[in-house]
Design a protein around this motif. Structure first.
Motif, PDB file in Angstrom:
ATOM      1  N   ALA A   1       7.320  19.102 -43.016  1.00  0.00           N
ATOM      2  CA  ALA A   1       5.850  19.262 -43.070  1.00  0.00           C
ATOM      3  C   ALA A   1       5.505  20.272 -44.158  1.00  0.00           C
ATOM      4  CB  ALA A   1       5.334  19.738 -41.721  1.00  0.00           C
ATOM      5  N   VAL A   2       4.558  19.887 -45.022  1.00  0.00           N
ATOM      6  CA  VAL A   2       4.234  20.686 -46.207  1.00  0.00           C
ATOM      7  C   VAL A   2       2.720  20.866 -46.311  1.00  0.00           C
ATOM      8  CG1 VAL A   2       4.247  20.623 -48.748  1.00  0.00           C
ATOM      9  CG2 VAL A   2       6.280  19.926 -47.474  1.00  0.00           C
ATOM     10  N   SER A   3       2.314  22.067 -46.736  1.00  0.00           N
ATOM     11  CA  SER A   3       0.878  22.291 -46.989  1.00  0.00           C
ATOM     12  C   SER A   3       0.583  22.003 -48.462  1.00  0.00           C
ATOM     13  CB  SER A   3       0.517  23.757 -46.684  1.00  0.00           C
ATOM     14  OG  SER A   3      -0.725  24.073 -47.309  1.00  0.00           O
ATOM     15  N   LEU A   4      -0.591  21.443 -48.702  1.00  0.00           N
ATOM     16  CA  LEU A   4      -1.035  21.225 -50.103  1.00  0.00           C
ATOM     17  C   LEU A   4      -2.163  22.198 -50.425  1.00  0.00           C
ATOM     18  CD1 LEU A   4      -1.039  17.296 -50.284  1.00  0.00           C
ATOM     19  CD2 LEU A   4       0.696  18.882 -51.148  1.00  0.00           C
ATOM     20  N   GLY A   5      -2.009  23.441 -49.902  1.00  0.00           N
ATOM     21  CA  GLY A   5      -2.994  24.471 -50.248  1.00  0.00           C
ATOM     22  C   GLY A   5      -4.007  24.709 -49.134  1.00  0.00           C
ATOM     23  N   PRO A   6      -4.924  25.629 -49.383  1.00  0.00           N
ATOM     24  CA  PRO A   6      -5.824  26.086 -48.304  1.00  0.00           C
ATOM     25  C   PRO A   6      -7.000  25.157 -48.033  1.00  0.00           C
ATOM     26  CG  PRO A   6      -6.261  27.284 -50.340  1.00  0.00           C
ATOM     27  CD  PRO A   6      -5.081  26.396 -50.613  1.00  0.00           C
ATOM     28  N   ARG A   7      -7.238  24.201 -48.883  1.00  0.00           N
ATOM     29  CA  ARG A   7      -8.395  23.308 -48.689  1.00  0.00           C
ATOM     30  C   ARG A   7      -7.940  21.904 -48.258  1.00  0.00           C
ATOM     31  NH1 ARG A   7      -9.207  26.999 -52.341  1.00  0.00           N
ATOM     32  NH2 ARG A   7      -7.782  26.032 -53.807  1.00  0.00           N
ATOM     33  N   ILE A   8      -8.831  21.214 -47.558  1.00  0.00           N
ATOM     34  CA  ILE A   8      -8.503  19.852 -47.126  1.00  0.00           C
ATOM     35  C   ILE A   8      -8.817  18.921 -48.299  1.00  0.00           C
ATOM     36  CG2 ILE A   8      -9.064  17.980 -45.545  1.00  0.00           C
ATOM     37  CD1 ILE A   8      -7.600  20.223 -44.163  1.00  0.00           C
ATOM     38  N   LEU A   9      -7.801  18.227 -48.812  1.00  0.00           N
ATOM     39  CA  LEU A   9      -7.977  17.366 -49.986  1.00  0.00           C
ATOM     40  C   LEU A   9      -8.305  15.938 -49.548  1.00  0.00           C
ATOM     41  CD1 LEU A   9      -4.777  18.535 -51.918  1.00  0.00           C
ATOM     42  CD2 LEU A   9      -7.085  19.548 -51.994  1.00  0.00           C
TER      43      LEU A   9
ATOM     44  N   ILE B   1       4.456  11.256 -47.804  1.00  0.00           N
ATOM     45  CA  ILE B   1       3.530  10.478 -46.970  1.00  0.00           C
ATOM     46  C   ILE B   1       2.195  11.208 -46.853  1.00  0.00           C
ATOM     47  CG2 ILE B   1       4.406  11.377 -44.723  1.00  0.00           C
ATOM     48  CD1 ILE B   1       3.842   8.443 -43.669  1.00  0.00           C
ATOM     49  N   ILE B   2       1.124  10.430 -47.113  1.00  0.00           N
ATOM     50  CA  ILE B   2      -0.243  10.954 -47.123  1.00  0.00           C
ATOM     51  C   ILE B   2      -1.051  10.168 -46.095  1.00  0.00           C
ATOM     52  CG2 ILE B   2      -2.345  11.210 -48.529  1.00  0.00           C
ATOM     53  CD1 ILE B   2      -0.153  12.883 -49.733  1.00  0.00           C
ATOM     54  N   GLY B   3      -1.805  10.863 -45.280  1.00  0.00           N
ATOM     55  CA  GLY B   3      -2.584  10.188 -44.240  1.00  0.00           C
ATOM     56  C   GLY B   3      -3.911   9.654 -44.762  1.00  0.00           C
ATOM     57  N   PRO B   4      -4.689   9.004 -43.887  1.00  0.00           N
ATOM     58  CA  PRO B   4      -5.968   8.409 -44.268  1.00  0.00           C
ATOM     59  C   PRO B   4      -7.099   9.438 -44.241  1.00  0.00           C
ATOM     60  CG  PRO B   4      -5.538   7.961 -41.962  1.00  0.00           C
ATOM     61  CD  PRO B   4      -4.352   8.733 -42.485  1.00  0.00           C
ATOM     62  N   GLU B   5      -8.280   9.029 -44.505  1.00  0.00           N
ATOM     63  CA  GLU B   5      -9.432   9.956 -44.473  1.00  0.00           C
ATOM     64  C   GLU B   5      -9.518  10.648 -43.118  1.00  0.00           C
ATOM     65  OE1 GLU B   5     -12.637   7.387 -45.479  1.00  0.00           O
ATOM     66  OE2 GLU B   5     -12.092   7.303 -47.598  1.00  0.00           O
ATOM     67  N   GLY B   6      -9.174   9.895 -42.060  1.00  0.00           N
ATOM     68  CA  GLY B   6      -9.283  10.498 -40.718  1.00  0.00           C
ATOM     69  C   GLY B   6      -8.065  11.332 -40.360  1.00  0.00           C
ATOM     70  N   GLY B   7      -7.112  11.425 -41.274  1.00  0.00           N
ATOM     71  CA  GLY B   7      -5.916  12.236 -40.990  1.00  0.00           C
ATOM     72  C   GLY B   7      -4.920  11.496 -40.110  1.00  0.00           C
TER      73      GLY B   7
HETATM   74  N1  SAM Z   1      -9.495  14.161 -41.486  1.00  0.00           N
HETATM   75  C1  SAM Z   1      -8.554  15.217 -41.874  1.00  0.00           C
HETATM   76  C2  SAM Z   1      -9.091  16.564 -41.553  1.00  0.00           C
HETATM   77  O1  SAM Z   1     -10.316  16.722 -41.626  1.00  0.00           O
HETATM   78  O2  SAM Z   1      -8.274  17.428 -41.295  1.00  0.00           O
HETATM   79  C3  SAM Z   1      -8.319  15.158 -43.387  1.00  0.00           C
HETATM   80  C4  SAM Z   1      -7.361  14.126 -43.831  1.00  0.00           C
HETATM   81  S1  SAM Z   1      -7.154  14.236 -45.569  1.00  0.00           S
HETATM   82  C5  SAM Z   1      -8.678  13.616 -46.112  1.00  0.00           C
HETATM   83  C6  SAM Z   1      -6.057  12.892 -45.910  1.00  0.00           C
HETATM   84  C7  SAM Z   1      -4.588  13.288 -46.046  1.00  0.00           C
HETATM   85  O3  SAM Z   1      -4.404  14.129 -47.168  1.00  0.00           O
HETATM   86  C8  SAM Z   1      -4.034  14.067 -44.885  1.00  0.00           C
HETATM   87  O4  SAM Z   1      -3.653  13.234 -43.807  1.00  0.00           O
HETATM   88  C9  SAM Z   1      -2.824  14.756 -45.525  1.00  0.00           C
HETATM   89  O5  SAM Z   1      -1.744  13.848 -45.609  1.00  0.00           O
HETATM   90  C10 SAM Z   1      -3.342  15.066 -46.909  1.00  0.00           C
HETATM   91  N2  SAM Z   1      -3.885  16.426 -47.044  1.00  0.00           N
HETATM   92  C11 SAM Z   1      -5.142  16.763 -47.369  1.00  0.00           C
HETATM   93  N3  SAM Z   1      -5.276  18.103 -47.474  1.00  0.00           N
HETATM   94  C12 SAM Z   1      -4.044  18.638 -47.203  1.00  0.00           C
HETATM   95  C13 SAM Z   1      -3.519  19.965 -47.166  1.00  0.00           C
HETATM   96  N4  SAM Z   1      -4.276  21.045 -47.447  1.00  0.00           N
HETATM   97  N5  SAM Z   1      -2.212  20.143 -46.839  1.00  0.00           N
HETATM   98  C14 SAM Z   1      -1.421  19.068 -46.548  1.00  0.00           C
HETATM   99  N6  SAM Z   1      -1.860  17.781 -46.587  1.00  0.00           N
HETATM  100  C15 SAM Z   1      -3.164  17.569 -46.914  1.00  0.00           C
END
Ligand code: SAM
Length: 238
Positions: free
Chosen positions: A210-218, A187-193
């Motif tokens: 709950a899993v991290s996809l690395g150190p940067r916000i994707l 499950i992946i959230g929206p732009e606003g998280g």
């Molecule tokens: N508005 C959020 C913020 O600034 O923290 C960013 C949301 S990101 C654009 C959209 C989705 O991608 C997140 O809800 C999450 O599911 C996933 N995502 C992005 N970067 C991630 C990371 N480093 N680890 C885990 N999930 C990530």
């Protein structure tokens, strides 16, 4: 040897099976790809594998292909759903296309609190999944489900299906995917998280990890590809 042109058809496939073409398919094969009677096409329907079919009738408004032999068995992807909050149209198209190429078994648009996409056109997204399957050599096409509200997804959840909760709040931590076999969903959230309420709902769900996809916000579309890569490498068919 499989014919280069691959076409998805909603029709049973088997030895000697005749497959009628609709106007759009006839235009693509005979108008755009300049194929003619006697030419070969690879057909698949998501159930019967890939078949080599000969063009036996060709016309402006239709045509007929006749199946000769099977060139590949049905290859089902692992039981992995991609659930994602729709974003801008072009990027949502991209997510559906990549999910198909990367082996999603089902694709579920999930409406979360901060989802800010326009109306989700399911049929259009399904057509993108078909095109991606035609291009990537797949014999299976994932269903793109009707959009569903986040709460409703979790209310009726099958607890035997694990959830890979991609939590941006964990960016930079080492929260890895647990090697648990069986059905999964990303499950992946929206732009606003995810909202705090959604996050705590997932954190309290026994089968969510709950899993991290690395150190940067994707970006959400990047995250969908990254998450499926992690899952496929850890538990999938790569
Ligand atoms: N508005 C959020 C913020 O600034 O923290 C960013 C949301 S990101 C654009 C959209 C989705 O991608 C997140 O809800 C999450 O599911 C996933 N995502 C992005 N970067 C991630 C990371 N480093 N680890 C885990 N999930 C990530």
């Amino acid at each position: 040897m499989s014919a280069k042109i691959r076409l998805y058809v909603e029709h049973p496939l088997g030895v000697g099976q005749s497959v009628p073409l609709d106007k759009g398919q006839a235009h693509y094969l005979f108008g755009v790809m300049r194929q003619a009677v006697g030419g070969m096409v690879s057909l698949f329907n998501g159930r019967d594998g890939e078949w080599q079919a000969e063009i036996t009738q060709a016309g402006k408004r239709g045509g007929v292909l006749t199946c000769r032999d099977q060139s590949a068995p049905l290859r089902l992807p692992p039981d992995l759903w991609l659930m994602f909050a729709p974003i801008k149209k072009a990027r949502t198209d991209f997510i559906v296309e990549k999910a198909t190429e990367m082996g999603a078994a089902r694709i579920v648009p999930v409406m979360t609190e901060f989802t800010n996409s326009g109306r989700v056109q399911r049929d259009r997204l399904q057509a993108h999944a078909v095109e991606a399957a035609e291009q990537c050599g797949g014999t299976f096409v994932p269903e793109v489900a009707e959009p569903v509200k986040f709460g409703a997804v979790l209310d009726g959840w099958d607890p035997t299906r694990q959830i890979m909760f991609c939590d941006e709040a964990l960016a930079g931590t080492s929260s890895a995917l647990p090697p648990v076999a069986g059905p999964w969903a990303v499950i992946i959230g929206p732009e606003g998280g995810f909202s705090e309420r959604e996050r705590s709902r997932l954190q309290n769900a026994d089968h969510a990890h709950a899993v991290s996809l690395g150190p940067r916000i994707l970006r959400a579309d990047t995250a969908a590809v990254a998450a499926m890569t992690v899952w496929q490498q850890t538990l999938g068919d790569w």
